[in-house]
Write a protein that holds these residues in place. Structure first.
Motif, mmCIF file in Angstrom:
data_model
loop_
_atom_site.group_PDB
_atom_site.id
_atom_site.type_symbol
_atom_site.label_atom_id
_atom_site.label_comp_id
_atom_site.label_asym_id
_atom_site.label_seq_id
_atom_site.Cartn_x
_atom_site.Cartn_y
_atom_site.Cartn_z
ATOM 1 N N THR A 131 26.350 21.838 15.796
ATOM 2 C CA THR A 131 27.450 22.048 14.869
ATOM 3 C C THR A 131 27.227 21.206 13.627
ATOM 4 O O THR A 131 26.299 20.391 13.564
ATOM 5 N N THR A 132 28.077 21.411 12.635
ATOM 6 C CA THR A 132 28.033 20.605 11.416
ATOM 7 C C THR A 132 29.446 20.191 11.028
ATOM 8 O O THR A 132 30.417 20.896 11.292
ATOM 9 N N ILE A 133 29.535 19.013 10.425
ATOM 10 C CA ILE A 133 30.755 18.564 9.756
ATOM 11 C C ILE A 133 30.331 18.191 8.342
ATOM 12 O O ILE A 133 29.547 17.260 8.149
ATOM 13 N N GLY A 134 30.806 18.934 7.366
ATOM 14 C CA GLY A 134 30.329 18.711 6.005
ATOM 15 C C GLY A 134 28.829 18.919 5.934
ATOM 16 O O GLY A 134 28.312 19.937 6.389
ATOM 17 N N ALA A 135 28.126 17.922 5.416
ATOM 18 C CA ALA A 135 26.676 18.002 5.287
ATOM 19 C C ALA A 135 25.951 17.408 6.488
ATOM 20 O O ALA A 135 24.723 17.314 6.483
ATOM 21 N N PHE A 136 26.689 17.041 7.528
ATOM 22 C CA PHE A 136 26.110 16.347 8.676
ATOM 23 C C PHE A 136 25.875 17.322 9.827
ATOM 24 O O PHE A 136 26.751 18.111 10.182
ATOM 25 N N ALA A 146 49.472 20.191 5.624
ATOM 26 C CA ALA A 146 48.280 20.892 5.129
ATOM 27 C C ALA A 146 48.289 20.983 3.604
ATOM 28 O O ALA A 146 47.251 20.822 2.956
ATOM 29 N N ALA A 147 49.453 21.225 3.022
ATOM 30 C CA ALA A 147 49.548 21.296 1.564
ATOM 31 C C ALA A 147 49.161 19.970 0.923
ATOM 32 O O ALA A 147 48.542 19.939 -0.147
ATOM 33 N N ILE A 148 49.522 18.862 1.581
ATOM 34 C CA ILE A 148 49.124 17.541 1.084
ATOM 35 C C ILE A 148 47.623 17.343 1.232
ATOM 36 O O ILE A 148 46.912 16.976 0.286
ATOM 37 N N LEU A 149 47.103 17.583 2.425
ATOM 38 C CA LEU A 149 45.681 17.327 2.687
ATOM 39 C C LEU A 149 44.779 18.175 1.806
ATOM 40 O O LEU A 149 43.687 17.740 1.413
ATOM 41 N N ASN A 150 45.201 19.378 1.482
ATOM 42 C CA ASN A 150 44.382 20.275 0.655
ATOM 43 C C ASN A 150 44.210 19.779 -0.771
ATOM 44 O O ASN A 150 43.379 20.316 -1.519
ATOM 45 N N GLN A 151 44.947 18.745 -1.157
ATOM 46 C CA GLN A 151 44.818 18.193 -2.505
ATOM 47 C C GLN A 151 43.660 17.205 -2.633
ATOM 48 O O GLN A 151 43.355 16.758 -3.747
ATOM 49 N N TYR A 152 43.004 16.887 -1.505
ATOM 50 C CA TYR A 152 42.015 15.813 -1.514
ATOM 51 C C TYR A 152 40.646 16.313 -1.051
ATOM 52 O O TYR A 152 40.548 17.304 -0.327
ATOM 53 N N PRO A 153 39.586 15.599 -1.437
ATOM 54 C CA PRO A 153 38.222 15.989 -1.028
ATOM 55 C C PRO A 153 37.871 15.498 0.374
ATOM 56 O O PRO A 153 36.808 14.892 0.597
ATOM 57 N N LEU A 154 38.752 15.742 1.321
ATOM 58 C CA LEU A 154 38.502 15.363 2.706
ATOM 59 C C LEU A 154 37.409 16.248 3.304
ATOM 60 O O LEU A 154 37.306 17.435 2.983
ATOM 61 N N VAL A 155 36.628 15.677 4.194
ATOM 62 C CA VAL A 155 35.594 16.438 4.897
ATOM 63 C C VAL A 155 36.164 17.074 6.158
ATOM 64 O O VAL A 155 35.781 18.174 6.542
ATOM 65 N N TYR A 156 37.094 16.373 6.803
ATOM 66 C CA TYR A 156 37.657 16.896 8.048
ATOM 67 C C TYR A 156 39.000 16.247 8.341
ATOM 68 O O TYR A 156 39.365 15.222 7.744
ATOM 69 N N GLU A 162 36.755 23.868 3.045
ATOM 70 C CA GLU A 162 35.921 22.663 2.984
ATOM 71 C C GLU A 162 36.372 21.585 3.958
ATOM 72 O O GLU A 162 35.625 20.637 4.226
ATOM 73 N N ILE A 163 37.595 21.672 4.451
ATOM 74 C CA ILE A 163 38.103 20.674 5.389
ATOM 75 C C ILE A 163 38.014 21.238 6.800
ATOM 76 O O ILE A 163 38.740 22.156 7.165
ATOM 77 N N GLN A 164 37.101 20.686 7.583
ATOM 78 C CA GLN A 164 36.929 21.150 8.957
ATOM 79 C C GLN A 164 37.868 20.406 9.904
ATOM 80 O O GLN A 164 38.538 19.452 9.503
ATOM 81 N N VAL A 165 37.911 20.858 11.140
ATOM 82 C CA VAL A 165 38.823 20.284 12.120
ATOM 83 C C VAL A 165 38.026 19.766 13.319
ATOM 84 O O VAL A 165 37.170 20.468 13.855
ATOM 85 N N ILE A 166 38.309 18.526 13.698
ATOM 86 C CA ILE A 166 37.826 17.979 14.961
ATOM 87 C C ILE A 166 38.993 18.016 15.934
ATOM 88 O O ILE A 166 40.085 17.538 15.622
ATOM 89 N N GLY A 167 38.773 18.600 17.103
ATOM 90 C CA GLY A 167 39.836 18.750 18.084
ATOM 91 C C GLY A 167 39.767 17.684 19.164
ATOM 92 O O GLY A 167 38.700 17.424 19.718
#
Length: 316
Positions: free
Chosen positions: A6-11, A179-189, A243-248
């Protein structure tokens, strides 16, 4: 053979499995055991600026379907885990890891994030907005205005890959607003969920609570948490920008549990209560069981079924 990469961002990670922060990651002995396990990655213990002993014992108890804990962020302090991370990075450059921070104040988080920013750490940093077990300290993730203020402040200077650990939410409006808040930032996950905060369990042999801190109140994990984890993973997977993935995280005991979180949208899966009970050998078993589950459904890779949960059509 089923491919669990799997990948998270560029990792890139060889498989989707890793520990939940706070479980089997307190000291170098445990961290090295995770390195040598079949986990796809690892995260360090949520660090505070200085070493903390945490809450008084007993602070963890096994329950019929999981666990209750009020650990209180026992950890060796940021410098300890940053030193480990830099050594790991030098010795195992192809195995990126996560560093978790959980300051008791915004100033603590800023100072720790600045230290990571100035360091050579090239992995992923996780800002824990959801620790429910520090007496007198509220969960930032339940205060939406405070969450936005914290992220505004951190992203004024932090440029490295960053994710956030979230508490469980229980209302569709909460999913929408966060989600509306988090979508404002360059978060990876985002990592969801932390334990179900402030549950309580009674020992029937003596009518006493089973843990000492906070009068017996503690975070609930294990099978109790799985339905809530599935819902949170699903809800944020549907609402966050691509662009923001989810770790469960929550309720992982077997390969089907891992499969279900991926089906709901998780790109990686963390193991908590079951890892605490079984130890790092659990990752080899979970890999085999997940691969078998995928093969039974005709899937060859994680992306073949990630986020493809089926729903029932509404009645006409």
């Amino acid at each position: 053979m089923a491919q669990l990469a799997t990948t998270i961002g560029a990792f890139h990670f060889d498989n989707v499995l890793m520990n939940a922060s706070g479980v089997h990651c307190y000291d170098l002995t445990q961290l090295h055991e995770l390195e040598q396990s079949e986990a796809g990655s690892l995260t360090t213990k949520s660090a505070t600026s200085a070493k903390r002993l945490g809450n008084p014992e007993p602070r963890y108890a096994k329950l019929a379907l999981g666990s209750i804990n009020s650990m209180g962020l026992p950890n060796e302090g940021l410098d300890y885990y940053l030193d480990f991370a830099l050594t790991h990075q030098q010795q195992l450059p192809d195995q990126p890891i996560f560093m978790s921070i959980a300051g008791l104040t915004l100033e603590d988080n800023i100072a720790m994030a600045q230290k990571i920013e100035a360091s050579d750490f090239a992995g992923l940093t996780e800002l824990n907005l959801s620790c429910p077990n520090v007496p007198g300290k509220p969960q930032v993730g339940y205060d939406f205005d405070r969450t936005k203020y914290v992220l505004d402040t951190i992203f004024e200077f932090f440029t490295k890959p960053l994710g956030v650990k979230l508490p469980p939410y229980f209302d569709l409006a909460q999913f929408d607003e966060m989600a509306a808040i988090l979508n404002q930032y360059p978060l990876v996950y985002v990592n969801t969920i932390n334990s179900l905060g402030n549950g309580l369990w009674v020992d029937p042999t003596d009518d006493t609570v089973v843990i000492k801190p906070k009068g017996g109140f503690g975070g609930i994990g294990g099978q109790y948490a799985k339905p809530i984890a599935l819902a949170n993973v699903r809800a944020f997977s549907q609402r966050l920008k691509p662009e923001i993935q989810v770790i469960g995280t929550g309720g992982i005991y077997n390969g089907r549990d891992v499969y279900d979180l991926i089906l709901c949208g998780a790109s990686m899966v963390q193991v908590g209560s079951a890892l605490y009970e079984e130890g790092p050998s659990i990752f080899a078993r979970l890999k085999q069981e997940l691969a078998a589950e995928m093969q039974a459904h005709g899937y060859h890779s994680i992306e073949d079924f990630r986020g493809k949960l089926k729903i029932m059509d509404a009645e006409a």
